[in-house]
Design a protein around this motif. Structure first.
Motif, short mmCIF file in Angstrom:
data_model
loop_
_atom_site.label_atom_id
_atom_site.label_comp_id
_atom_site.label_asym_id
_atom_site.label_seq_id
_atom_site.Cartn_x
_atom_site.Cartn_y
_atom_site.Cartn_z
N ASP A 120 -3.61 52.57 -107.50
CA ASP A 120 -2.36 51.90 -107.09
C ASP A 120 -1.27 52.07 -108.13
N GLY A 121 -1.24 53.22 -108.75
CA GLY A 121 -0.18 53.57 -109.68
C GLY A 121 -0.43 53.18 -111.12
N ALA A 122 -1.37 52.29 -111.37
CA ALA A 122 -1.64 51.83 -112.74
C ALA A 122 -2.89 52.51 -113.30
N VAL A 123 -3.03 52.47 -114.61
CA VAL A 123 -4.21 53.07 -115.23
C VAL A 123 -5.16 51.96 -115.71
N PHE A 124 -6.45 52.24 -115.60
CA PHE A 124 -7.50 51.30 -115.98
C PHE A 124 -8.60 52.08 -116.71
N GLY A 125 -9.18 51.42 -117.71
CA GLY A 125 -10.25 52.07 -118.45
C GLY A 125 -11.49 51.20 -118.49
N TYR A 126 -12.64 51.85 -118.46
CA TYR A 126 -13.92 51.14 -118.49
C TYR A 126 -14.93 51.92 -119.32
N PRO A 182 -19.85 56.43 -123.84
CA PRO A 182 -18.98 57.10 -122.87
C PRO A 182 -18.08 56.11 -122.15
N ALA A 183 -16.88 56.56 -121.83
CA ALA A 183 -15.89 55.73 -121.16
C ALA A 183 -15.11 56.60 -120.19
N GLY A 202 -6.57 57.22 -107.35
CA GLY A 202 -7.81 57.24 -106.58
C GLY A 202 -8.58 58.55 -106.72
N GLY A 203 -8.20 59.35 -107.68
CA GLY A 203 -8.85 60.66 -107.85
C GLY A 203 -9.86 60.64 -108.99
N GLY A 204 -10.07 61.78 -109.57
CA GLY A 204 -11.09 61.91 -110.60
C GLY A 204 -10.78 61.09 -111.84
N ALA A 205 -11.83 60.62 -112.47
CA ALA A 205 -11.70 59.92 -113.74
C ALA A 205 -11.68 60.92 -114.87
N LEU A 206 -11.05 60.53 -115.95
CA LEU A 206 -11.10 61.35 -117.14
C LEU A 206 -12.01 60.67 -118.16
N ARG A 207 -12.98 61.40 -118.61
CA ARG A 207 -13.97 60.83 -119.53
C ARG A 207 -13.50 60.97 -120.97
N PHE A 208 -13.87 59.97 -121.77
CA PHE A 208 -13.64 60.05 -123.21
C PHE A 208 -14.69 59.16 -123.88
N GLU A 209 -14.64 59.05 -125.16
CA GLU A 209 -15.64 58.25 -125.85
C GLU A 209 -14.98 57.17 -126.68
N VAL A 210 -15.68 56.04 -126.82
CA VAL A 210 -15.18 54.93 -127.62
C VAL A 210 -16.31 54.44 -128.54
N GLU A 211 -15.92 53.67 -129.52
CA GLU A 211 -16.90 52.98 -130.34
C GLU A 211 -17.18 51.64 -129.68
N LEU A 241 -11.65 48.26 -120.78
CA LEU A 241 -10.99 48.78 -121.97
C LEU A 241 -9.49 48.61 -121.81
N ARG A 242 -8.82 48.53 -122.91
CA ARG A 242 -7.35 48.44 -122.88
C ARG A 242 -6.78 49.84 -122.94
N VAL A 243 -6.08 50.21 -121.91
CA VAL A 243 -5.41 51.50 -121.87
C VAL A 243 -3.97 51.28 -121.44
N VAL A 244 -3.10 52.16 -121.83
CA VAL A 244 -1.69 52.03 -121.48
C VAL A 244 -1.11 53.41 -121.22
N GLU A 245 -0.19 53.45 -120.27
CA GLU A 245 0.54 54.68 -119.99
C GLU A 245 1.93 54.54 -120.61
N ARG A 246 2.29 55.50 -121.42
CA ARG A 246 3.56 55.40 -122.13
C ARG A 246 4.03 56.79 -122.52
N GLY A 247 5.29 57.06 -122.25
CA GLY A 247 5.90 58.30 -122.72
C GLY A 247 5.18 59.56 -122.29
N GLY A 248 4.63 59.54 -121.07
CA GLY A 248 3.97 60.73 -120.56
C GLY A 248 2.53 60.88 -121.00
N GLY A 249 2.01 59.88 -121.71
CA GLY A 249 0.62 59.94 -122.14
C GLY A 249 -0.13 58.68 -121.77
N ILE A 250 -1.45 58.76 -121.79
CA ILE A 250 -2.31 57.60 -121.56
C ILE A 250 -3.10 57.37 -122.85
N TYR A 251 -3.02 56.14 -123.34
CA TYR A 251 -3.58 55.82 -124.65
C TYR A 251 -4.67 54.76 -124.53
#
Ligand code: FES
Length: 119
Positions: free
Chosen positions: A40-46, A33-34, A17-26, A101-111
């Motif tokens: 609620d513990g899961a990651v979501f991308g838009y 911008p994305a 519920g905190g700040g979003a992290l911005r990145f860019e997609v094609e 967007l499809r994002v996943v949390e794995r091995g300490g990173g978000i992809y």
């Protein structure tokens, strides 16, 4: 790791519920911008593009949650969206959801995995 995966950030960089992290997609042949959030513990991308007008949601970088931390809100005219699926909850988005967007949390990173095509 699949071929098109791209590391966005470390998993610890996103607070629930905190700040979003911005990145860019094609998107449709252009760089767009994305952002990624944790909710609620899961990651979501838009795509960072309001359903009302093609504006980025965050007036202040990364501020996409409303004050209660339970909805996403566009800073321009106040459209609200469900953090878990991007559905328009109210305001001038008039039923138009965020682009998921499809994002996943794995091995300490978000992809980032690509656009989400299941609605
Ligand atoms: S541009 Fe987002 S509510 Fe109008």
């Amino acid at each position: 790791m699949a071929g098109n995966e791209r590391l966005i950030c470390a998993a610890g960089a996103l607070l629930d519920g905190g700040g979003a992290l911005r990145f860019e997609v094609e998107y449709r042949g252009a760089t767009a911008p994305a952002f990624v959030i944790r909710f609620d513990g899961a990651v979501f991308g838009y795509l960072n593009r309001c359903g009302h007008r093609p504006m980025e949601l965050d007036w202040r970088e990364g501020e996409v949650f409303d004050s209660g931390g339970r909805s996403l809100i566009c800073s321009t005219h106040g459209a609200t969206y469900a953090p878990e699926n991007g559905r328009c909850l109210g305001g001038p988005c008039s039923g138009t959801p965020l682009v998921r967007l499809r994002v996943v949390e794995r091995g300490g990173g978000i992809y980032y995995l690509g656009l989400k095509h299941d609605g």
